[in-house]
Design a protein around this motif. Structure first.
Motif, PDB file in Angstrom:
ATOM      1  N   LYS A  58     -50.682   7.605 -35.763  1.00  0.00           N
ATOM      2  CA  LYS A  58     -49.745   7.780 -34.647  1.00  0.00           C
ATOM      3  C   LYS A  58     -50.515   8.093 -33.375  1.00  0.00           C
ATOM      4  CE  LYS A  58     -46.119  10.821 -32.919  1.00  0.00           C
ATOM      5  NZ  LYS A  58     -46.833  11.441 -31.832  1.00  0.00           N
ATOM      6  N   GLU A  59     -51.515   8.951 -33.460  1.00  0.00           N
ATOM      7  CA  GLU A  59     -52.318   9.294 -32.283  1.00  0.00           C
ATOM      8  C   GLU A  59     -53.045   8.061 -31.748  1.00  0.00           C
ATOM      9  OE1 GLU A  59     -53.745  11.485 -29.212  1.00  0.00           O
ATOM     10  OE2 GLU A  59     -52.240  12.099 -30.666  1.00  0.00           O
ATOM     11  N   ASN A  60     -53.611   7.258 -32.649  1.00  0.00           N
ATOM     12  CA  ASN A  60     -54.296   6.032 -32.221  1.00  0.00           C
ATOM     13  C   ASN A  60     -53.328   5.052 -31.566  1.00  0.00           C
ATOM     14  OD1 ASN A  60     -56.824   6.840 -33.029  1.00  0.00           O
ATOM     15  ND2 ASN A  60     -56.720   5.825 -35.004  1.00  0.00           N
ATOM     16  N   ILE A  61     -52.142   4.931 -32.124  1.00  0.00           N
ATOM     17  CA  ILE A  61     -51.136   4.031 -31.548  1.00  0.00           C
ATOM     18  C   ILE A  61     -50.705   4.544 -30.179  1.00  0.00           C
ATOM     19  CG2 ILE A  61     -48.742   3.236 -31.810  1.00  0.00           C
ATOM     20  CD1 ILE A  61     -49.355   3.054 -34.859  1.00  0.00           C
ATOM     21  N   SER A  62     -50.541   5.845 -30.030  1.00  0.00           N
ATOM     22  CA  SER A  62     -50.158   6.414 -28.734  1.00  0.00           C
ATOM     23  C   SER A  62     -51.237   6.149 -27.686  1.00  0.00           C
ATOM     24  CB  SER A  62     -49.931   7.922 -28.854  1.00  0.00           C
ATOM     25  OG  SER A  62     -48.805   8.190 -29.645  1.00  0.00           O
ATOM     26  N   LEU A  63     -52.505   6.324 -28.065  1.00  0.00           N
ATOM     27  CA  LEU A  63     -53.595   6.058 -27.131  1.00  0.00           C
ATOM     28  C   LEU A  63     -53.643   4.579 -26.743  1.00  0.00           C
ATOM     29  CD1 LEU A  63     -56.419   8.276 -28.668  1.00  0.00           C
ATOM     30  CD2 LEU A  63     -55.170   8.677 -26.538  1.00  0.00           C
ATOM     31  N   GLU A  64     -53.461   3.701 -27.720  1.00  0.00           N
ATOM     32  CA  GLU A  64     -53.460   2.262 -27.440  1.00  0.00           C
ATOM     33  C   GLU A  64     -52.274   1.901 -26.540  1.00  0.00           C
ATOM     34  OE1 GLU A  64     -54.607  -1.848 -27.703  1.00  0.00           O
ATOM     35  OE2 GLU A  64     -55.646   0.069 -27.818  1.00  0.00           O
ATOM     36  N   ASN A  65     -51.135   2.523 -26.778  1.00  0.00           N
ATOM     37  CA  ASN A  65     -49.963   2.287 -25.947  1.00  0.00           C
ATOM     38  C   ASN A  65     -50.231   2.710 -24.505  1.00  0.00           C
ATOM     39  OD1 ASN A  65     -47.209   1.592 -25.438  1.00  0.00           O
ATOM     40  ND2 ASN A  65     -46.716   3.763 -25.481  1.00  0.00           N
ATOM     41  N   GLN A  66     -50.847   3.875 -24.312  1.00  0.00           N
ATOM     42  CA  GLN A  66     -51.179   4.334 -22.960  1.00  0.00           C
ATOM     43  C   GLN A  66     -52.146   3.364 -22.282  1.00  0.00           C
ATOM     44  OE1 GLN A  66     -52.663   8.290 -23.566  1.00  0.00           O
ATOM     45  NE2 GLN A  66     -50.634   9.216 -23.537  1.00  0.00           N
ATOM     46  N   ARG A  67     -53.147   2.908 -23.023  1.00  0.00           N
ATOM     47  CA  ARG A  67     -54.116   1.963 -22.466  1.00  0.00           C
ATOM     48  C   ARG A  67     -53.416   0.676 -22.041  1.00  0.00           C
ATOM     49  NH1 ARG A  67     -56.707  -2.420 -23.346  1.00  0.00           N
ATOM     50  NH2 ARG A  67     -55.829  -2.810 -25.385  1.00  0.00           N
TER      51      ARG A  67
END
Length: 123
Positions: free
Chosen positions: A52-61
């Motif tokens: 979830k954290e990785n997906i959130s970071l990718e979403n922000q990027r």
């Protein structure tokens, strides 16, 4: 009489609070299964939080990249609308290969000017 009553109560407590070895082994096995299930669930939950954290970071990027692309798109639209030359000339930029990278041209007239003023070579 008191001794007999006390002995009977003591025997009753001892026998009712005891568990057979078979029942104890079954309870131990069930406890181990429950503990293994808890450990497995905890590992899965940690993995999900990490993903979830990785997906959130990718979403922000991607949101940042999207905003940048929108801005670039608007800039290109404005260049085309404000241009006197054809749109294709505005989209292609030629930069001098033997000097400062700031020597760039978007049309033949600008290229000729840079060649005569700065002896630029365009490849």
């Amino acid at each position: 009489m008191k001794k007999t009553s006390f002995a009977l109560i003591l025997i009753y407590i001892l026998f009712t609070s005891c568990v057979s070895k078979k029942e104890y082994a079954a309870l131990e096995a069930r406890n181990k299964e429950t503990q293994d299930l808890l450990n497995s669930s905890t590992q899965n939950l940690n993995k999900i939080f990490y993903e979830k954290e990785n997906i959130s970071l990718e979403n922000q990027r991607l949101l940042i990249e999207n905003e940048s692309l929108k801005k670039t798109n608007e800039e290109l639209k404005n260049r085309i609308e404000n241009s006197t030359s054809s749109p294709i000339e505005q989209l292609i930029e030629f930069c001098c290969s033997n000097h400062n990278p700031g020597h760039c041209a978007t049309n033949m007239q600008e290229m000729k000017k840079l060649c005569s003023e700065y002896k630029c070579i365009f490849k």
